[in-house]
Design a protein around this motif. Structure first.
Motif, PDB file in Angstrom:
ATOM      1  N   VAL A   1       1.024  -1.175   0.036  1.00  0.00           N
ATOM      2  CA  VAL A   1       0.013   0.108  -0.029  1.00  0.00           C
ATOM      3  C   VAL A   1       0.988   1.092   0.102  1.00  0.00           C
ATOM      4  O   VAL A   1       1.954   1.329   0.702  1.00  0.00           O
ATOM      5  CB  VAL A   1      -1.144  -0.054   1.190  1.00  0.00           C
ATOM      6  N   MET A   2       0.646   2.077  -0.979  1.00  0.00           N
ATOM      7  CA  MET A   2       1.394   3.538  -1.000  1.00  0.00           C
ATOM      8  C   MET A   2       0.757   4.482  -0.598  1.00  0.00           C
ATOM      9  O   MET A   2      -0.521   4.493  -0.424  1.00  0.00           O
ATOM     10  CB  MET A   2       1.732   3.845  -2.572  1.00  0.00           C
ATOM     11  N   GLY A   3       1.442   5.474   0.053  1.00  0.00           N
ATOM     12  CA  GLY A   3       0.803   6.831   0.398  1.00  0.00           C
ATOM     13  C   GLY A   3       0.155   6.318   1.984  1.00  0.00           C
ATOM     14  O   GLY A   3      -0.697   7.351   2.302  1.00  0.00           O
ATOM     15  N   GLN A   4       0.475   5.525   2.744  1.00  0.00           N
ATOM     16  CA  GLN A   4      -0.080   5.188   3.870  1.00  0.00           C
ATOM     17  C   GLN A   4       1.343   5.215   4.802  1.00  0.00           C
ATOM     18  O   GLN A   4       2.312   4.506   4.656  1.00  0.00           O
ATOM     19  CB  GLN A   4      -0.424   3.887   3.989  1.00  0.00           C
ATOM     20  N   ALA A   5       1.239   6.079   5.915  1.00  0.00           N
ATOM     21  CA  ALA A   5       2.241   6.151   6.815  1.00  0.00           C
ATOM     22  C   ALA A   5       2.062   5.576   8.126  1.00  0.00           C
ATOM     23  O   ALA A   5       0.840   5.766   8.670  1.00  0.00           O
ATOM     24  CB  ALA A   5       2.620   7.772   7.216  1.00  0.00           C
ATOM     25  N   ALA A   6       2.927   5.056   8.981  1.00  0.00           N
ATOM     26  CA  ALA A   6       2.714   4.488  10.332  1.00  0.00           C
ATOM     27  C   ALA A   6       3.162   5.525  11.267  1.00  0.00           C
ATOM     28  O   ALA A   6       4.103   6.410  11.077  1.00  0.00           O
ATOM     29  CB  ALA A   6       3.763   3.396  10.471  1.00  0.00           C
ATOM     30  N   SER A   7       2.284   5.690  12.190  1.00  0.00           N
ATOM     31  CA  SER A   7       2.376   6.695  13.372  1.00  0.00           C
ATOM     32  C   SER A   7       2.649   6.268  14.657  1.00  0.00           C
ATOM     33  O   SER A   7       3.297   6.816  15.460  1.00  0.00           O
ATOM     34  CB  SER A   7       1.024   7.372  13.723  1.00  0.00           C
ATOM     35  N   ASP A   8       2.472   4.843  14.824  1.00  0.00           N
ATOM     36  CA  ASP A   8       2.693   4.250  16.245  1.00  0.00           C
ATOM     37  C   ASP A   8       2.473   2.734  16.211  1.00  0.00           C
ATOM     38  O   ASP A   8       2.065   2.431  15.313  1.00  0.00           O
ATOM     39  CB  ASP A   8       1.769   4.795  17.422  1.00  0.00           C
ATOM     40  N   LEU A   9       3.112   1.905  17.241  1.00  0.00           N
ATOM     41  CA  LEU A   9       2.727   0.496  17.337  1.00  0.00           C
ATOM     42  C   LEU A   9       1.527   0.243  18.246  1.00  0.00           C
ATOM     43  O   LEU A   9       1.016   1.081  19.232  1.00  0.00           O
ATOM     44  CB  LEU A   9       4.101   0.137  18.029  1.00  0.00           C
ATOM     45  N   VAL A  10       1.115  -0.776  17.788  1.00  0.00           N
ATOM     46  CA  VAL A  10      -0.040  -1.467  18.801  1.00  0.00           C
ATOM     47  C   VAL A  10       0.523  -2.481  19.840  1.00  0.00           C
ATOM     48  O   VAL A  10       1.425  -3.396  19.238  1.00  0.00           O
ATOM     49  CB  VAL A  10      -1.209  -2.054  18.101  1.00  0.00           C
ATOM     50  N   VAL A  11       0.599  -2.198  21.166  1.00  0.00           N
ATOM     51  CA  VAL A  11       1.204  -3.024  22.070  1.00  0.00           C
ATOM     52  C   VAL A  11       0.180  -3.409  22.975  1.00  0.00           C
ATOM     53  O   VAL A  11      -0.509  -2.644  23.469  1.00  0.00           O
ATOM     54  CB  VAL A  11       2.205  -2.349  22.831  1.00  0.00           C
ATOM     55  N   GLU A  12       0.281  -4.908  23.109  1.00  0.00           N
ATOM     56  CA  GLU A  12      -0.727  -5.462  24.152  1.00  0.00           C
ATOM     57  C   GLU A  12      -0.038  -6.554  25.121  1.00  0.00           C
ATOM     58  O   GLU A  12       0.929  -7.389  24.617  1.00  0.00           O
ATOM     59  CB  GLU A  12      -1.738  -6.295  23.467  1.00  0.00           C
ATOM     60  N   ASN A  13      -0.072  -6.190  26.421  1.00  0.00           N
ATOM     61  CA  ASN A  13       0.682  -7.170  27.330  1.00  0.00           C
ATOM     62  C   ASN A  13       2.300  -7.119  27.039  1.00  0.00           C
ATOM     63  O   ASN A  13       2.915  -8.186  27.037  1.00  0.00           O
ATOM     64  CB  ASN A  13       0.095  -8.299  27.429  1.00  0.00           C
ATOM     65  N   GLY A  14       2.837  -5.995  26.494  1.00  0.00           N
ATOM     66  CA  GLY A  14       4.403  -5.846  26.437  1.00  0.00           C
ATOM     67  C   GLY A  14       4.602  -6.315  25.274  1.00  0.00           C
ATOM     68  O   GLY A  14       5.858  -6.556  24.781  1.00  0.00           O
ATOM     69  N   VAL A  15       3.839  -6.804  24.208  1.00  0.00           N
ATOM     70  CA  VAL A  15       3.995  -7.422  22.948  1.00  0.00           C
ATOM     71  C   VAL A  15       3.483  -6.670  21.999  1.00  0.00           C
ATOM     72  O   VAL A  15       2.438  -5.945  21.790  1.00  0.00           O
ATOM     73  CB  VAL A  15       3.608  -8.870  22.606  1.00  0.00           C
ATOM     74  N   VAL A  16       4.492  -6.195  20.774  1.00  0.00           N
ATOM     75  CA  VAL A  16       3.848  -5.438  19.502  1.00  0.00           C
ATOM     76  C   VAL A  16       2.986  -6.356  18.592  1.00  0.00           C
ATOM     77  O   VAL A  16       3.375  -7.587  18.360  1.00  0.00           O
ATOM     78  CB  VAL A  16       5.330  -4.904  18.838  1.00  0.00           C
ATOM     79  N   ALA A  17       1.895  -5.874  18.547  1.00  0.00           N
ATOM     80  CA  ALA A  17       0.851  -6.669  18.079  1.00  0.00           C
ATOM     81  C   ALA A  17       0.080  -6.017  16.556  1.00  0.00           C
ATOM     82  O   ALA A  17      -0.676  -6.500  16.256  1.00  0.00           O
ATOM     83  CB  ALA A  17      -0.573  -7.012  18.951  1.00  0.00           C
ATOM     84  N   GLY A  18       0.808  -4.858  16.295  1.00  0.00           N
ATOM     85  CA  GLY A  18       0.249  -4.205  15.128  1.00  0.00           C
ATOM     86  C   GLY A  18       0.853  -2.804  14.993  1.00  0.00           C
ATOM     87  O   GLY A  18       1.783  -2.616  15.734  1.00  0.00           O
ATOM     88  N   VAL A  19       0.312  -2.009  14.232  1.00  0.00           N
ATOM     89  CA  VAL A  19       0.905  -0.794  13.790  1.00  0.00           C
ATOM     90  C   VAL A  19      -0.411   0.029  13.465  1.00  0.00           C
ATOM     91  O   VAL A  19      -1.251  -0.248  12.754  1.00  0.00           O
ATOM     92  CB  VAL A  19       2.011  -0.708  12.635  1.00  0.00           C
ATOM     93  N   HIS A  20      -0.217   1.415  13.982  1.00  0.00           N
ATOM     94  CA  HIS A  20      -1.422   2.290  13.493  1.00  0.00           C
ATOM     95  C   HIS A  20      -0.899   3.195  12.412  1.00  0.00           C
ATOM     96  O   HIS A  20       0.284   3.531  12.160  1.00  0.00           O
ATOM     97  CB  HIS A  20      -1.357   3.492  14.581  1.00  0.00           C
ATOM     98  N   LEU A  21      -1.795   3.094  11.302  1.00  0.00           N
ATOM     99  CA  LEU A  21      -1.421   3.648   9.867  1.00  0.00           C
ATOM    100  C   LEU A  21      -2.519   4.949   9.635  1.00  0.00           C
ATOM    101  O   LEU A  21      -3.818   4.749  10.097  1.00  0.00           O
ATOM    102  CB  LEU A  21      -1.627   2.598   8.789  1.00  0.00           C
ATOM    103  N   HIS A  22      -2.124   5.769   8.736  1.00  0.00           N
ATOM    104  CA  HIS A  22      -3.033   6.540   8.315  1.00  0.00           C
ATOM    105  C   HIS A  22      -2.707   7.285   6.887  1.00  0.00           C
ATOM    106  O   HIS A  22      -1.391   6.990   6.518  1.00  0.00           O
ATOM    107  CB  HIS A  22      -3.024   8.001   9.296  1.00  0.00           C
TER     108      HIS A  22
END
Length: 421
Positions: A128-149
């Motif tokens: 996917v082009m033109g989409q930026a990551a802004s932060d990580l999704v973290v659950e119980n100390g484990v990275v579980a994904g990424v916030h995009l816009h």
């Protein structure tokens, strides 16, 4: 409103490391999504030197013919100038076995477009082009994904869930910062100003020879239609150079490279001169549970030697070789942590070796140049060995072409070259 989506591996950054990793993991059958914040790959003055280690990898992936069809030029040796105007041949690529006996100069956007086209042949790959990551999704100390816009148009926020997030978003990595990971920085004595001048008939340059005049250093890379040129000056000189104006800058270049004097007027203004704030750093730890940094996000390289792309690609190959089978086999949790640690153990030493070599190059070439001491000629011992012990030229060339610990494509990722019609 938040849109939630899912993949197995989310790769943030569509540069060489991210795209190669996405291609290889997709060939393992892993669901992978590459996220690139720009709308396209068409940006000037990115690293475009494709070394023999990467050319060999492309052959192993069945992409060699497509790569060689891209517009490109080649560097056949590396030399340093003497005070009397002659040169010392340091790295002689003719001593390497063809077809891996040169460095190719290929516009990065062409290389990335070719790799993405090949990756899209794999059903588990998406980009996917033109989409930026802004932060990580973290659950119980484990990275579980990424916030995009979406970077343009104010699109809705997306939460991309993944078993693994890989940061390939460069030396200013947003995700590395979000994870609280801070690299150790090393001093760099220079910044680089990039521009281009036309290539004329008779410019048959295929060697990499820096030019020096007093404290000025210029390095040019031949392209089919132009020369990509780098001017090196002490770090922090940008304001002074721009205040002096374009005429003074043109005069500097013409003095160092008299063969460019008839074309420096094509540099219309200082807006055509792009400064790179050179940094060199390295993470002490490349991973956290569910998260991994590779390429420039793990180790920002100096442009000295043009190794950045190739080291990042080697990171991607090693990462895929370790993680591909593990992810297909459903490895998660602590076992995945062990796999991420294995990637770091394999790739941190070559990054440290290359950065060590770059720091030596900074001292013996650039710091001497800025002190006005290069009129004495190139460093004595390396030059003497290269001149009087010819096999040393082959060793230097191999070190440049392949670097430490070059990686091979895993067997499951290889494809035969397409049959000639």
């Amino acid at each position: 409103m938040v849109h939630v989506s899912r993949t197995t591996v989310a790769i943030v950054g569509g540069g060489p490391a991210g795209v190669v990793l996405g291609l290889l993991l997709a060939r393992a059958g892993v669901a992978v999504r590459v996220v690139e914040r720009h709308d396209d790959f068409n940006r000037d003055f990115r690293g475009d030197t494709v070394h023999a280690s990467t050319i060999r990898l492309l052959d192993e992936l069945g992409l060699g013919e497509r790569f060689r069809a891209l517009p490109q030029s080649r560097l056949d040796d590396v030399s340093l100038p003497r005070a009397d105007g002659s040169t010392v041949l340091l790295g002689d690529f003719s001593r390497l076995r063809p077809p891996y006996d040169h460095v190719a100069m290929v516009p990065q956007w062409d290389l990335l477009a070719m790799l993405v086209d090949a990756a899209r042949q794999e059903p588990s790959f998406s980009i996917v082009m033109g989409q930026a990551a802004s932060d990580l999704v973290v659950e119980n100390g484990v990275v579980a994904g990424v916030h995009l816009h979406q970077r343009r148009g104010g699109g809705e926020h997306e939460e991309l869930r993944a078993d693994l997030v890989v940061a390939c978003d460069g030396r200013g990595s947003v995700l590395r910062a979000a994870a609280g990971m801070r690299p150790q920085s090393f001093p760099v004595p220079f910044d680089t100003w990039w521009f281009r001048v036309p290539r004329r008939p008779g410019d048959a340059e295929t060697a990499l020879v820096p030019a020096f005049d007093g404290r000025d250093v210029v390095l040019s890379f031949p392209r089919p239609d132009y020369h990509q040129v780098a001017y090196f000056a002490p770090k922090g000189s940008d304001a002074q150079l721009r205040a002096a104006g374009i005429e003074a800058f043109r005069a500097r270049i013409a003095r160092v490279r008299p063969d460019f004097a008839d074309r420096v007027d094509t540099i219309a203004s200082m807006d055509d001169v792009h400064v790179l704030d050179v940094r060199m750093d390295r993470l002490s730890r490349w991973w956290q549970p569910g998260f991994l940094c590779i390429g420039d996000a793990a180790h920002a390289m100096s442009p000295a030697g043009g190794v950045g792309i190739n080291l990042a690609v080697q990171d991607a190959v090693a990462t895929a070789a370790v993680l591909g089978p593990a992810l297909v086999g459903g490895v998660r949790g602590r076992a995945l942590d062990h796999a991420l640690a294995a990637v770091e153990r394999r790739r941190k030493p070559p990054a440290a070796i290359v950065q060590g070599a770059q720091r030596v190059l900074h001292r013996v070439v650039f710091e001497r140049a800025f002190a006005g001491r290069l009129q004495d000629g190139p460093p004595a011992v390396p030059a003497f060995l290269a001149e009087h012990v010819p096999p040393v030229r082959g060793l230097y060339a191999r070190g440049i072409a392949f670097g430490p610990l070059p990686e091979h494509a895993p067997a499951w990722a290889r494809r035969p070259a397409p049959a000639r019609s």
